[in-house]
Structure formats: C-alpha cells, structure tokens
Design an enzyme around this catalytic site. Structure first.
Site, PDB file in Angstrom:
ATOM      1  N   CYS A  85       0.865  -1.173   0.000  1.00 51.34           N
ATOM      2  CA  CYS A  85       0.000   0.000   0.000  1.00 51.34           C
ATOM      3  C   CYS A  85       0.906   1.228   0.000  1.00 51.34           C
ATOM      4  O   CYS A  85       1.677   1.431   0.949  1.00 51.34           O
ATOM      5  CB  CYS A  85      -0.904  -0.029   1.235  1.00 51.34           C
ATOM      6  SG  CYS A  85      -1.995   1.389   1.282  1.00 51.34           S
ATOM      7  N   CYS A 235      -3.374   6.915  -4.761  1.00 51.86           N
ATOM      8  CA  CYS A 235      -3.094   5.478  -4.682  1.00 51.86           C
ATOM      9  C   CYS A 235      -1.664   5.185  -5.165  1.00 51.86           C
ATOM     10  O   CYS A 235      -1.385   5.229  -6.371  1.00 51.86           O
ATOM     11  CB  CYS A 235      -4.099   4.665  -5.482  1.00 51.86           C
ATOM     12  SG  CYS A 235      -3.942   2.888  -5.184  1.00 51.86           S
TER      13      CYS A 235
HETATM   14  O1  PYC Z   1      -1.853   3.775  -1.917  1.00 54.12           O
HETATM   15  O2  PYC Z   1      -1.319   1.819  -2.739  1.00 54.12           O
HETATM   16  C1  PYC Z   1      -2.104   2.577  -2.187  1.00 54.12           C
HETATM   17  C2  PYC Z   1      -3.428   2.067  -1.778  1.00 54.12           C
HETATM   18  C3  PYC Z   1      -3.929   0.813  -2.000  1.00 54.12           C
HETATM   19  C4  PYC Z   1      -5.201   0.791  -1.438  1.00 54.12           C
HETATM   20  C5  PYC Z   1      -5.435   2.016  -0.885  1.00 54.12           C
HETATM   21  N1  PYC Z   1      -4.334   2.772  -1.092  1.00 54.12           N
END
Ligand code: PYC
Length: 309
Positions: A85, A235
């Site tokens: 993550c 993300c």
């Molecule tokens: O930032 O990789 C990320 C992530 C995955 C799920 C929520 N955030």
C-alpha cells in the site's frame, strides 16, 4: 491496542504499534496468511465501523526477518488483506518518525509484496520506491452490464489493477457514486469473465483516469479499492501500475516526473528507474500527517466490538 492514525493526501492509515498478534518470525507473506486465517478479529476490531470509516487502511507493524529492514508491515482494509500500500507506507514512515523510530534518510520496509525503500525527506514528506511494477496485458476487453464493452490494461504495482482506457463520466467528487458503481461492475465482470493477474490473483483494484485539474498535474484518477471504498489519495500502487504502463508504451522516460492527482485533488509525484534486469521501479512521493495517537478498548459485552461493514 495502541494505534497511530495519519492521512496521506486524505486517505487514512491506522498503524497498530502495540497490542497486535504474535505471528512468528516467518516471511511477511506467510504472516499475512496466518493473520487472515487465525486472527482476522484483529482487522475487524481495529478498522471496521463503528470505529473507522470504510476508507481506513490498517497497518500491523511487525519486525522483518530481513535484518536490513527497519520494519515490516502487513496492510489490510475493510474486506481483507493487501500486498502493498503506497499511501499506507508513506503513513507508516511518518508514524515511525512521529514515534522517534525513524531518522531522516532512507530505510527499507518489508511488505508481503516485497521490500520497498522509503526516503524520509522531512517529518511529513516521504518518497517510496516501490516493488518492480509491470503492465501484464493491454487492450483487454470486457462486457460489463450497463456499460457495454470496456477496454483497459491489467498492471501490477504491488496490487493488481485494471486501468480502464476511458472513464464512464467526468472525474469529479459529485460523480463518486457513479464512478464507484461503474468500477464495482468492472471488478465483478473481471471475476465472472475469469480474467486474473499473472499469478492468478484477483484484479481487485479498478482505476479511471481524466485530465489533471491543477497546474502541473499530468492526470487525475479515481481508484476503487477491494472493499468498494475509493482511495482518497492518488493510490501509490495504482500510480505505480500507471507508471509501469506509461514506461512500457514509451510515454514516460526513466527519471521523468508524472504528477498523479486524486479525486480529492491531493497529489503524488511519481517517476521510475530501470533496475539491472530492466524492471520498472516506480517512486512515489507524498506527504502524510499524524492526527491521532490512541488506545482502542475492547469492552466486554459490546455488540459491535468486532465491527461491521
Ligand atoms: O496507496 O497503494 C495505495 C493504496 C492501496 C489501497 C489504498 N491505497
């Protein structure tokens, strides 16, 4: 259980720093299986409603069997467990700095998807060098109820992503319900049409893109996570998957910057290098802020102590 909460570009991370479970000393991927199989109540008690919002990502702080690593971590969400993550790793580094356990400079962090490097540039400012990322398939076509034929790429950025070639509507906060519904349908269609990642893993993150909204942003995204919560940050693993696809198609050169903006307007600065084997190694830079240092209490008789959601 002592937890430290932070948010990275609006997306929360809860690090369990004390009161977790004894998972032995094996590799992090094995310990994640053990946690899921025998101690899922920890995930339920620590991040599900009514204690947290659906967006919260839990991070169990562990010792790594690798002596080169400053720490190990297992990430989980409202439905299960993650390999890596990106926003959570930024949150973890800032949390460890807050605790006085991480100095400025670079450190290695062990995750179930592999070892990542963090550069703590300041108390809130972190660059994560992610696991090798790659585009697995391009031009994948799906038949999706209510959407017709949807095309996109499948890529690995520490988790599996479907990167849709076009978005079902404008990427705006007002359209979050429509974006969520469309991404959920795509996620379901991938399973029904038996389309999986290279290792047979479920493609459990869906990503839409639109033009960047603020000066200097290359793109805006909307990412639906496995538990059907959307990522408030851009993300980290999703930006890594995007960078891998850009690199493979020759649209981003090593060292060039890619600024990914989230649906909330927060930003990650991304780039990549090639390792000796030619693998794409993405770097994601962002900021996180600690907002709570708390003790969770397990009250006997609490009908919702294990949470719901
Ligand atoms: O930032 O990789 C990320 C992530 C995955 C799920 C929520 N955030």
């Amino acid at each position: 259980m002592r937890v430290i909460d932070s948010h990275t570009g609006g997306q929360p991370t809860r690090v369990i720093v004390d009161g977790g479970r004894d998972l032995g000393t094996g590799p992090l991927a094995e310990r994640r299986e053990l946690l899921a199989r025998n101690h899922d109540d920890l995930r339920q008690k620590s991040i599900l409603e009514p204690k947290c919002s659906e967006a919260m990502i839990g991070a169990l702080l562990c010792e790594s069997p690798n002596p080169d690593c400053a720490a190990g971590v297992i990430f989980f969400n409202n439905t299960g467990y993650l390999g890596m993550c990106g926003h959570g790793t930024i949150g973890l580094a800032v949390t460890l700095a807050y605790l006085g356990k991480l100095d400025l400079g670079w450190h290695l962090i062990d995750t179930p998807s592999g070892v990542v490097r963090v550069d703590l540039n300041g108390p809130d400012d972190v660059t994560v060098e992610n696991v090798p990322s790659y585009c697995f398939r391009k031009g994948v076509k799906l038949t999706v109820a209510g959407l017709g034929t949807v095309s996109g790429s499948i890529a690995w950025g520490g988790n599996w992503f479907f990167l849709a070639d076009s978005a079902p509507c404008e990427l705006s906060r007002d359209n979050i319900p429509q974006l969520t519904e469309a991404a959920s349908k795509i996620k379901r269609a991938l399973v029904e049409q038996t389309i999986f990642g290279a290792d047979g893993g479920e493609i459990d993150h869906v990503e839409f893109f639109g033009p960047g909204q603020s000066p200097g942003a290359n793109s805006q995204n909307f990412v639906l996570c496995p538990g059907l919560a959307y990522d408030r940050s851009p993300c980290g693993t999703g930006t890594s998957a995007k960078i891998a696809c850009l690199a493979e198609s020759g649209r981003l050169a090593p060292g060039d910057e890619w600024v990914q903006e989230s649906i909330m307007g927060s930003r990650f600065r991304g780039s990549y290098r090639l390792d000796d084997d030619g693998n794409v190694i993405p770097s994601i830079a962002g900021t996180a802020y600690v907002f709570a240092d708390a003790t969770l209490v397990d009250q006997p008789g609490d009908p919702f102590g294990r949470g719901f959601g």
